[in-house]
Enzyme design. Structure first.
Site, PDB file in Angstrom:
ATOM      1  N   ASP A  44      -4.217  -3.117   6.759  1.00 26.89           N
ATOM      2  CA  ASP A  44      -3.279  -2.759   7.821  1.00 26.89           C
ATOM      3  C   ASP A  44      -3.566  -1.345   8.337  1.00 26.89           C
ATOM      4  O   ASP A  44      -2.925  -0.870   9.277  1.00 26.89           O
ATOM      5  CB  ASP A  44      -1.809  -2.935   7.387  1.00 26.89           C
ATOM      6  CG  ASP A  44      -1.421  -2.037   6.231  1.00 26.89           C
ATOM      7  OD1 ASP A  44      -2.307  -1.357   5.673  1.00 26.89           O
ATOM      8  OD2 ASP A  44      -0.222  -2.006   5.886  1.00 26.89           O
ATOM      9  N   ASP A  83      -4.312  -7.982   4.486  1.00 24.95           N
ATOM     10  CA  ASP A  83      -3.210  -7.111   4.044  1.00 24.95           C
ATOM     11  C   ASP A  83      -1.896  -7.656   4.591  1.00 24.95           C
ATOM     12  O   ASP A  83      -1.781  -7.895   5.803  1.00 24.95           O
ATOM     13  CB  ASP A  83      -3.447  -5.716   4.658  1.00 24.95           C
ATOM     14  CG  ASP A  83      -3.272  -4.612   3.663  1.00 24.95           C
ATOM     15  OD1 ASP A  83      -2.779  -4.875   2.550  1.00 24.95           O
ATOM     16  OD2 ASP A  83      -3.642  -3.478   4.011  1.00 24.95           O
ATOM     17  N   LYS A 113      -3.188  -9.107   0.232  1.00 23.06           N
ATOM     18  CA  LYS A 113      -2.954  -7.879  -0.549  1.00 23.06           C
ATOM     19  C   LYS A 113      -1.530  -7.402  -0.298  1.00 23.06           C
ATOM     20  O   LYS A 113      -1.066  -7.455   0.850  1.00 23.06           O
ATOM     21  CB  LYS A 113      -3.960  -6.794  -0.163  1.00 23.06           C
ATOM     22  CG  LYS A 113      -3.698  -5.469  -0.876  1.00 23.06           C
ATOM     23  CD  LYS A 113      -4.852  -4.503  -0.757  1.00 23.06           C
ATOM     24  CE  LYS A 113      -4.858  -3.676   0.506  1.00 23.06           C
ATOM     25  NZ  LYS A 113      -3.663  -2.841   0.712  1.00 23.06           N
ATOM     26  N   GLU A 115       1.328  -4.129  -1.450  1.00 26.87           N
ATOM     27  CA  GLU A 115       1.470  -2.813  -2.068  1.00 26.87           C
ATOM     28  C   GLU A 115       2.665  -2.813  -3.018  1.00 26.87           C
ATOM     29  O   GLU A 115       3.695  -3.429  -2.722  1.00 26.87           O
ATOM     30  CB  GLU A 115       1.698  -1.747  -0.981  1.00 26.87           C
ATOM     31  CG  GLU A 115       0.512  -1.568  -0.054  1.00 26.87           C
ATOM     32  CD  GLU A 115       0.741  -0.465   0.983  1.00 26.87           C
ATOM     33  OE1 GLU A 115       1.802   0.209   0.932  1.00 26.87           O
ATOM     34  OE2 GLU A 115      -0.138  -0.288   1.836  1.00 26.87           O
ATOM     35  N   GLU A 182      -5.280   3.718  -4.930  1.00 27.00           N
ATOM     36  CA  GLU A 182      -5.543   4.659  -3.830  1.00 27.00           C
ATOM     37  C   GLU A 182      -5.064   6.065  -4.183  1.00 27.00           C
ATOM     38  O   GLU A 182      -3.899   6.267  -4.575  1.00 27.00           O
ATOM     39  CB  GLU A 182      -4.841   4.160  -2.549  1.00 27.00           C
ATOM     40  CG  GLU A 182      -5.086   5.088  -1.360  1.00 27.00           C
ATOM     41  CD  GLU A 182      -4.757   4.486  -0.008  1.00 27.00           C
ATOM     42  OE1 GLU A 182      -4.437   3.282   0.063  1.00 27.00           O
ATOM     43  OE2 GLU A 182      -4.827   5.254   0.981  1.00 27.00           O
TER      44      GLU A 182
END
Ligand code: KIV
Length: 288
Positions: A44, A83, A113, A115, A182
């Site tokens: 994204d 994402d 994916k 988060e 990350e």
């Protein structure tokens, strides 16, 4: 044959580093796929590097589907991971399952994916049980930018580091097939990688991760003026593009382009006959 999640697990077992890149459109997806990049992430980050938004919270499901389709169409070998955008998996597990299903059925991506750690672990488990491979993402999670107040390195304190390790293990237990880490300190990236059987894919998480991911535009120099510490510059394409379009513009203005090689020919008698008729019969207000 496309790369699969079990292939990535085997790469980790063999100690073979995994090179992941973002892709957002067909021409670049084709180049990366043919170059042998095993995983294409339709991140994204699209919102910032392609669509011109300030952060990723503006990116919608429709934006992501549109670009994931292009990447899936143009690649044949790489695993395509889409994402899930901001709030597309937070409202309810049902909504998350519906949205993840859209990526698999409509875009042709083979994985999604998400988060977050503990907060998304149950959702991850339900997706995996339903047959959707899921990549996790811990450390700096850009969809939390409004809470975080800036893009800062995460996991520096003992508590924050412990939370990342615990979340990573929870995501593995929930069935995630790999995990993006990350912007965390390199020793923490190494520790998390040692604690997991699934591969970690670092971005600013040091060389101890099982693989690395980078935003393509960052390493190709396509976003001049923005250069995160973790991104190594492998090309300066913005400069090259600027030079190329200046040359083009100059050649158009001084009539060097198009030349004979870029033009299509025609029988001279045919064109002369047409010119004569236009004149004779007064078709045009100008005189050809
Ligand atoms: O959106 C993205 O490109 C990402 C990578 C930075 C991992 O999530």
């Amino acid at each position: 044959m496309r790369v699969t999640p079990p292939d990535l697990r085997r790469m980790k077992e063999r100690g073979e580093p995994i090179a992941v890149l973002t892709a957002y459109d067909a021409p670049t997806a084709r180049i990366l796929d043919e170059a042998g990049i095993p995983v294409l992430l339709v991140g994204d980050s699209l919102g910032m590097v392609v669509l011109g938004y300030e952060n990723t919270t503006s990116v919608t499901m429709e934006d992501m589907l549109h670009h994931a389709k292009a990447v899936a169409r143009a690649s044949h070998h790489a695993l395509v991971v889409a994402d899930m955008p901001f709030m597309s998996y937070a409202v309810s597990v049902e909504r998350a399952l519906e949205n993840a299903t859209r990526f698999i059925q409509e875009s042709g991506a083979q994985a999604v994916k998400v988060e977050g750690g503990e907060r998304v672990a149950h959702t991850v488990q339900r997706m995996v049980e339903g047959g959707i491979p899921v990549m996790g993402h811990l450390g700096l999670t850009p969809q939390q930018i409004l809470n975080l107040g800036g893009y800062k390195v995460q996991g520096r304190s003992a508590e924050a580091a412990e939370e990342i390790v615990r979340d990573a293990i929870l995501l593995e237990e929930a069935g995630a097939f790999s995990l993006v880490l990350e912007c965390i300190p390199a020793p923490l990236g190494q520790l998390v990688s040692e604690c997991l059987r699934i591969p970690t894919i670092g971005i600013g998480a040091g060389p101890g991760c099982d693989g690395q991911v980078q935003v393509l535009h960052d390493i190709l120099g396509l976003c001049p003026g923005f250069h995160p510490k973790h991104a190594k510059l492998y090309a300066t394409l913005a400069q090259e593009i600027a030079q190329a379009v200046s040359r083009y513009s100059e050649e158009v203005r001084n009539r060097e382009f198009p030349a004979q090689e870029q033009s299509y020919g025609m029988d001279p008698d045919l064109i002369q006959g047409l010119r004569d008729r236009i004149r004779r019969e007064g078709w045009s207000h100008a005189t050809p």
